[in-house]
Design a protein around this motif. Structure first.
Motif, short mmCIF file in Angstrom:
data_model
loop_
_atom_site.label_atom_id
_atom_site.label_comp_id
_atom_site.label_asym_id
_atom_site.label_seq_id
_atom_site.Cartn_x
_atom_site.Cartn_y
_atom_site.Cartn_z
N GLN A 129 0.82 -1.22 0.00
CA GLN A 129 0.00 0.00 0.00
C GLN A 129 0.85 1.26 0.00
N ASP A 130 2.16 1.10 -0.06
CA ASP A 130 3.05 2.24 -0.26
C ASP A 130 3.09 2.58 -1.74
N ALA A 131 3.38 3.82 -2.05
CA ALA A 131 3.64 4.22 -3.43
C ALA A 131 4.84 5.15 -3.43
N ALA A 166 4.51 7.70 -0.28
CA ALA A 166 3.18 7.75 0.33
C ALA A 166 2.85 6.38 0.88
N ASP A 167 2.25 6.35 2.06
CA ASP A 167 1.94 5.09 2.74
C ASP A 167 0.43 5.07 2.98
N GLY A 168 -0.27 4.26 2.19
CA GLY A 168 -1.73 4.29 2.19
C GLY A 168 -2.35 3.56 3.37
N ARG A 201 7.50 -6.51 8.62
CA ARG A 201 6.08 -6.57 9.01
C ARG A 201 5.21 -5.56 8.27
N ASP A 202 5.82 -4.59 7.67
CA ASP A 202 5.07 -3.55 6.96
C ASP A 202 5.66 -3.42 5.56
N ASN A 203 4.94 -2.70 4.71
CA ASN A 203 5.50 -2.36 3.40
C ASN A 203 6.69 -1.43 3.60
N ILE A 204 7.65 -1.53 2.72
CA ILE A 204 8.91 -0.80 2.89
C ILE A 204 9.20 0.02 1.63
N SER A 209 9.19 5.16 4.05
CA SER A 209 7.97 4.90 4.82
C SER A 209 8.35 4.28 6.16
N ASP A 210 7.36 4.19 7.04
CA ASP A 210 7.64 3.69 8.39
C ASP A 210 8.00 2.20 8.39
N GLY A 211 7.74 1.51 7.30
CA GLY A 211 8.17 0.12 7.20
C GLY A 211 9.68 -0.01 7.30
N LEU A 212 10.40 1.05 6.93
CA LEU A 212 11.84 1.08 7.17
C LEU A 212 12.15 1.71 8.52
MG MG Z 1 3.64 1.74 6.70
#
Ligand code: MG
Length: 299
Positions: free
Chosen positions: A52-54, A65-67, A260-263, A221-224
């Motif tokens: 969901q990141d772009a 952007a982190d949707g 655990r999250d999109n990166i 994004s916060d995934g990193l």
């Molecule tokens: Mg995120």
């Protein structure tokens, strides 16, 4: 839309047909032209079923952007916003005002899209845009942020976070209620206090930054940033001179931490332009910004 398809769309839109390493003049430094070179990565991670990141990276324009809003809505929200910004800021001299207006326009579009779908959808947004400048010796970047994606600058071996998160835990840290270490395990660590798509009225934090030769920027994004300690971000950015390798190492670190999250990662280097330019100096009479706005300013 699958993550792969989505990335393809963005790359097509950005006119990027080859490898992600592309060049574009950004500014000049002491009479010598500077340019920004970058490496970008976006990854679903190891747990989520979709990305969901772009990410949008093209000459002078670097956005993450982190949707949010559930599987499809989050993907749609982040993609909508970066594509809208890509269209609005495409190939035109950008002023700080134009950049912020474009973010507001994208927000209004996302609010309308969410309403038409009968549900809320939102996204964080963090980016760097190179601004034309009348002074060939001084380059300018506008850094903007809504939410908890982040921009950093590495200069002289030191990594500085340029943006400030709009999150519950950041507010608690600011109040002295918790420490940064305590924020890691806080139950509300995922709750952000600002996003695009929530309301027509949008408060955007922005900063003007003068990039110097040798600076390296990171937008992520916060995934990193939530999964990899700041010291490791710094190590990777200092240790890997090659930006492609630096981006790979950051991604590997996030995946090793559990993914655990999109990166999403954009590493941007400020380098000397390889060939002398025949182009006229870039002049922007519309942009009246002469002083950096104090940190934490918003508009
Ligand atoms: Mg995120």
């Amino acid at each position: 839309m699958s993550p792969g398809r989505r990335r393809g769309t963005l790359r097509d839109m950005a006119g990027i047909t080859g490898p992600s390493k592309t060049t574009g003049r950004a500014a000049r430094d002491g009479g010598a032209a500077l340019e920004l070179l970058w490496a970008e990565r976006t990854h679903r991670g190891l747990v989520r079923t979709s990305n969901q990141d772009a990410v949008l990276a093209r000459p002078g324009l670097f956005i993450v952007a982190d949707g949010m809003g559930g599987h499809e809505a989050g993907d749609l929200a982040s993609t909508f916003v970066v594509e809208r910004l890509g269209t609005l800021l495409d190939g035109r001299a950008a002023t700080r005002t134009m950049v912020l207006d474009a973010v507001r326009d994208a927000n209004a579009g996302l609010v309308a899209l969410g309403a038409s779908r009968g549900g809320s959808m939102g996204t964080t947004l963090c980016g760097l845009v190179a601004l034309p400048t009348a002074d060939p010796g001084r380059a300018k970047l506008v850094v903007f942020n809504v939410g908890d994606s982040r921009a950093y600058r590495l200069r002289d071996g030191s990594l500085v976070q340029l943006t400030r998160d709009h999150s519950v835990v950041q507010e608690l840290i600011d109040q002295g209620a918790i420490t940064e270490a305590e924020a890691e395990g806080h139950p509300e660590r995922h709750v952000i206090t600002r996003s695009l798509g929530a309301d027509e009225m949008l408060e955007i934090d922005w900063w003007l930054v003068e990039p110097r030769l040798g600076d390296r920027f990171l937008v992520a994004s916060d995934g990193l940033t939530r999964s990899v300690e700041r010291s490791r971000l710094e190590e990777a950015l200092i240790g890997e001179a090659d930006r492609e390798r630096a981006a790979d190492r950051l991604l590997e670190d996030a995946l090793e931490a559990g993914g655990r999250d999109n990166i999403s990662i954009i590493v941007v280097d400020v380098v000397l332009r390889a060939e002398p330019s025949q182009e006229a100096p870039i002049v922007d009479p519309l942009d009246d910004d002469t002083e950096p706005r104090p940190a934490g300013a918003s508009g």
